[in-house]
Design a protein around this motif. Structure first.
Motif, PDB file in Angstrom:
ATOM      1  N   GLN A   1       0.500  -1.486  -0.238  1.00  0.00           N
ATOM      2  CA  GLN A   1       0.059   0.121  -0.138  1.00  0.00           C
ATOM      3  C   GLN A   1       1.315   1.425  -0.163  1.00  0.00           C
ATOM      4  O   GLN A   1       0.669   2.111  -0.440  1.00  0.00           O
ATOM      5  CB  GLN A   1      -1.120  -0.096   0.968  1.00  0.00           C
ATOM      6  N   GLY A   2       1.910   1.098   0.803  1.00  0.00           N
ATOM      7  CA  GLY A   2       2.918   1.989   0.734  1.00  0.00           C
ATOM      8  C   GLY A   2       3.550   3.186  -1.136  1.00  0.00           C
ATOM      9  O   GLY A   2       3.580   3.797  -0.876  1.00  0.00           O
ATOM     10  N   TYR A   3       3.755   1.695  -1.381  1.00  0.00           N
ATOM     11  CA  TYR A   3       4.661   1.149  -2.975  1.00  0.00           C
ATOM     12  C   TYR A   3       3.341   1.933  -3.885  1.00  0.00           C
ATOM     13  O   TYR A   3       3.486   2.954  -4.263  1.00  0.00           O
ATOM     14  CB  TYR A   3       4.860   0.301  -3.276  1.00  0.00           C
ATOM     15  N   ARG A   4       1.844   1.239  -3.944  1.00  0.00           N
ATOM     16  CA  ARG A   4       0.911   2.138  -4.270  1.00  0.00           C
ATOM     17  C   ARG A   4       0.873   3.820  -4.047  1.00  0.00           C
ATOM     18  O   ARG A   4       0.558   4.668  -5.117  1.00  0.00           O
ATOM     19  CB  ARG A   4      -1.042   1.779  -3.774  1.00  0.00           C
ATOM     20  N   ARG A   5       0.364   4.163  -2.777  1.00  0.00           N
ATOM     21  CA  ARG A   5       0.632   5.196  -2.430  1.00  0.00           C
ATOM     22  C   ARG A   5       1.979   6.572  -3.401  1.00  0.00           C
ATOM     23  O   ARG A   5       1.272   7.622  -3.683  1.00  0.00           O
ATOM     24  CB  ARG A   5       1.023   5.430  -0.891  1.00  0.00           C
ATOM     25  N   ARG A   6       2.903   5.880  -3.507  1.00  0.00           N
ATOM     26  CA  ARG A   6       3.498   6.790  -4.411  1.00  0.00           C
ATOM     27  C   ARG A   6       2.963   6.476  -5.269  1.00  0.00           C
ATOM     28  O   ARG A   6       3.959   7.769  -6.018  1.00  0.00           O
ATOM     29  CB  ARG A   6       5.645   5.628  -4.209  1.00  0.00           C
ATOM     30  N   LYS A   7       3.154   5.532  -5.667  1.00  0.00           N
ATOM     31  CA  LYS A   7       2.188   5.673  -7.373  1.00  0.00           C
ATOM     32  C   LYS A   7       1.527   6.000  -7.730  1.00  0.00           C
ATOM     33  O   LYS A   7       0.315   6.282  -8.918  1.00  0.00           O
ATOM     34  CB  LYS A   7       2.257   4.159  -7.536  1.00  0.00           C
ATOM     35  N   GLY A   8       0.796   7.343  -6.716  1.00  0.00           N
ATOM     36  CA  GLY A   8      -0.656   7.345  -6.689  1.00  0.00           C
ATOM     37  C   GLY A   8      -2.057   7.299  -6.822  1.00  0.00           C
ATOM     38  O   GLY A   8      -3.080   7.609  -7.164  1.00  0.00           O
ATOM     39  N   ALA A   9      -1.635   5.825  -5.954  1.00  0.00           N
ATOM     40  CA  ALA A   9      -3.272   5.283  -5.633  1.00  0.00           C
ATOM     41  C   ALA A   9      -4.055   5.929  -4.734  1.00  0.00           C
ATOM     42  O   ALA A   9      -3.650   5.923  -4.116  1.00  0.00           O
ATOM     43  CB  ALA A   9      -3.143   3.523  -5.825  1.00  0.00           C
ATOM     44  N   PRO A  10      -5.216   6.194  -5.711  1.00  0.00           N
ATOM     45  CA  PRO A  10      -6.049   7.429  -4.370  1.00  0.00           C
ATOM     46  C   PRO A  10      -6.560   6.456  -3.530  1.00  0.00           C
ATOM     47  O   PRO A  10      -6.810   7.161  -2.428  1.00  0.00           O
ATOM     48  CB  PRO A  10      -7.491   7.516  -5.151  1.00  0.00           C
ATOM     49  N   ASP A  11      -6.709   5.354  -3.268  1.00  0.00           N
ATOM     50  CA  ASP A  11      -7.236   4.675  -1.623  1.00  0.00           C
ATOM     51  C   ASP A  11      -6.067   4.207  -0.398  1.00  0.00           C
ATOM     52  O   ASP A  11      -6.314   3.277   0.365  1.00  0.00           O
ATOM     53  CB  ASP A  11      -8.229   3.241  -2.381  1.00  0.00           C
ATOM     54  N   ALA A  12      -4.916   4.286  -1.274  1.00  0.00           N
ATOM     55  CA  ALA A  12      -3.946   3.629  -0.051  1.00  0.00           C
ATOM     56  C   ALA A  12      -3.262   4.285   0.814  1.00  0.00           C
ATOM     57  O   ALA A  12      -3.287   3.685   2.326  1.00  0.00           O
ATOM     58  CB  ALA A  12      -2.283   3.250  -1.050  1.00  0.00           C
ATOM     59  N   GLU A  13      -3.968   5.501   0.802  1.00  0.00           N
ATOM     60  CA  GLU A  13      -3.540   6.429   2.482  1.00  0.00           C
ATOM     61  C   GLU A  13      -4.171   5.817   3.472  1.00  0.00           C
ATOM     62  O   GLU A  13      -4.294   5.748   4.543  1.00  0.00           O
ATOM     63  CB  GLU A  13      -3.511   7.812   1.758  1.00  0.00           C
ATOM     64  N   GLY A  14      -6.007   5.967   2.912  1.00  0.00           N
ATOM     65  CA  GLY A  14      -6.547   5.447   3.722  1.00  0.00           C
ATOM     66  C   GLY A  14      -6.598   3.728   4.356  1.00  0.00           C
ATOM     67  O   GLY A  14      -6.761   4.165   5.444  1.00  0.00           O
ATOM     68  N   VAL A  15      -6.209   3.817   3.661  1.00  0.00           N
ATOM     69  CA  VAL A  15      -5.952   1.431   3.672  1.00  0.00           C
ATOM     70  C   VAL A  15      -4.957   2.163   5.532  1.00  0.00           C
ATOM     71  O   VAL A  15      -4.855   1.710   5.839  1.00  0.00           O
ATOM     72  CB  VAL A  15      -5.545   0.839   2.877  1.00  0.00           C
ATOM     73  N   LEU A  16      -3.242   2.812   5.105  1.00  0.00           N
ATOM     74  CA  LEU A  16      -2.476   3.019   6.029  1.00  0.00           C
ATOM     75  C   LEU A  16      -2.608   3.861   7.036  1.00  0.00           C
ATOM     76  O   LEU A  16      -2.449   3.791   8.072  1.00  0.00           O
ATOM     77  CB  LEU A  16      -1.642   4.087   4.750  1.00  0.00           C
ATOM     78  N   ARG A  17      -3.866   4.577   6.409  1.00  0.00           N
ATOM     79  CA  ARG A  17      -3.971   5.367   8.159  1.00  0.00           C
ATOM     80  C   ARG A  17      -4.969   4.384   9.106  1.00  0.00           C
ATOM     81  O   ARG A  17      -4.746   4.617  10.058  1.00  0.00           O
ATOM     82  CB  ARG A  17      -4.649   6.759   7.958  1.00  0.00           C
ATOM     83  N   ARG A  18      -6.136   3.690   8.280  1.00  0.00           N
ATOM     84  CA  ARG A  18      -6.648   2.401   9.242  1.00  0.00           C
ATOM     85  C   ARG A  18      -5.457   1.766   9.527  1.00  0.00           C
ATOM     86  O   ARG A  18      -6.190   1.731  10.984  1.00  0.00           O
ATOM     87  CB  ARG A  18      -8.051   1.969   8.110  1.00  0.00           C
ATOM     88  N   VAL A  19      -4.754   1.303   8.731  1.00  0.00           N
ATOM     89  CA  VAL A  19      -3.544   0.754  10.507  1.00  0.00           C
ATOM     90  C   VAL A  19      -3.034   0.841  11.047  1.00  0.00           C
ATOM     91  O   VAL A  19      -2.578   0.382  12.239  1.00  0.00           O
ATOM     92  CB  VAL A  19      -2.709   0.157   9.327  1.00  0.00           C
TER      93      VAL A  19
END
Length: 381
Positions: free
Chosen positions: A108-126
């Protein structure tokens, strides 16, 4: 000197010399102490390593790979590997179970760096909610059998997912389903209507991972929750992203089991075992250098694809194959004492063999590397 005295243990590997690595290995050691205290019980009864997960929750280990600015501990992939190797020294089942969560947070951190819009929300929930993510990747792989049927606003998903490690503690399962010639990737809440866990995990080793089946019956997945799509039978971006982050962490886990077995053998032996101990250290060091070298080769701005997959999968293969051999040598050093159920090497012997079943398997890794070298990064078993 040809005889090793029982109390002497030197040269435990990997040696942690960086302060930023040590804080994560120290954390893993504290959790490992909790895990080790209950490991035999969970192995005997095939029950989940719940005490270790409670310690992880309290210590923040479940947010190990979440960036600090999102509330996590900010460990890099290399640092996650150091921590997991230390945790696995204490209990392989605990380390493997949380591997499935940690590699997904790295992804998810990789996806966030690549611009995936949903990744940051997942990481914040973790980080904020203690969200634990399971995966069915070991059973889905390239050709999932679970199906998705279009309905108003989304899809109804039906099927069975095996090898869902840490399912008693997880909140969601990252999984996939087939829609025609496509595979849809999404996460399904484990408390959603139509989702149930069937306790099927009764295995040779890794018994404390509680890798039960997850059954989905007419589970509604909203269209906006589809995170990615790929062609059936092909890696595509979703699987490349998964395997590039899974392989190093998985390899480090099996390395840690072997390193722990080596330490037991060195402490316990009173016979002339100098060469066998040297051989174990040779195998451990070269395996660790392979894992760390693969991460170094990726660099900080990597793209998950065929070349990156080959890099980390070859390193995982090296770690898994050598780990099995190291445990075997450790048992040879101890002799018949290692054959008793009360011996930690008996459990290590069973646990470490699970490493050959994770995709890509050791043989499939060689086939895939050969295909990539020949310009044909197609599918492999």
């Amino acid at each position: 000197m040809t005889t090793l005295d029982a109390p002497r243990v030197t040269g435990t590997f990997p040696t942690v010399t960086r302060e930023d690595d040590a804080k994560f290995t120290d954390l893993a050691a504290r959790i490992g102490a909790v895990a080790a205290a209950h490991a035999s019980e969970h192995d005997r009864d095939a029950t989940f390593v719940s005490e270790a997960y409670e310690a992880m929750r309290e210590e923040g280990y479940l947010a190990l790979a979440v960036p600090e600015e999102l509330g996590g501990l900010g460990a890099t992939m290399r640092q996650v590997c150091y921590a997991q190797a230390e945790l696995a020294r204490h209990d392989g089942a605990t380390a493997l179970a949380v591997t499935m969560h940690l590699y997904l947070t790295l992804m998810q951190g990789y996806r966030r760096r690549k611009g995936a819009p949903d990744a940051e929300g997942v990481l914040r929930r973790v980080a904020a909610e203690g969200l634990v993510i399971a995966t069915s990747g070991g059973s889905d792989w390239l050709w999932p059998t679970t199906t998705a049927t279009p309905v108003d606003g989304g899809f109804l998903v039906n099927g069975r997912k095996a090898f869902c490690s840490q399912s008693p503690r997880a909140n969601v399962v990252a999984t996939s389903a087939v829609l025609g010639e496509e595979v849809l990737h999404f996460s399904a809440p484990l408390n959603a209507e139509g989702v149930r866990i069937e306790e099927t995990w009764d295995t040779l080793g890794m018994r404390g991972t509680a890798s039960h089946d997850v059954v989905l019956e007419d589970v509604f997945i909203p269209a906006e929750k589809i995170a990615a799509r790929r062609p059936y039978g092909e890696f595509g971006a979703p699987l490349f992203a998964a395997v590039v982050h899974f392989a190093p962490v998985c390899g480090a886990t099996y390395f840690g089991i072997a390193a722990g077995a080596r330490d037991v053998a060195v402490r316990a032996t009173t016979k002339n075992a100098t060469r066998q101990i040297g051989l174990m250290d040779y195998k451990l060091r070269t395996a660790w250098w392979s894992l760390m070298g693969s991460i170094e080769e990726l660099g900080s701005d990597y793209t998950a694809g065929p070349e990156a997959t080959t890099t980390v999968m070859l390193a995982k293969r090296q770690a898994v194959v050598e780990a099995i051999e190291v445990v075997d040598i450790a048992m040879e050093v101890l002799g018949g004492r290692s054959f008793f159920k009360r011996s930690p090497l008996e459990r290590a012997y069973r646990d470490v063999r699970a490493g050959t079943f994770h995709p890509l398997t050791p043989e499939a890794t060689l086939v895939y590397a050969g295909k990539v070298a020949q310009g044909d990064p197609g599918v492999t078993e």
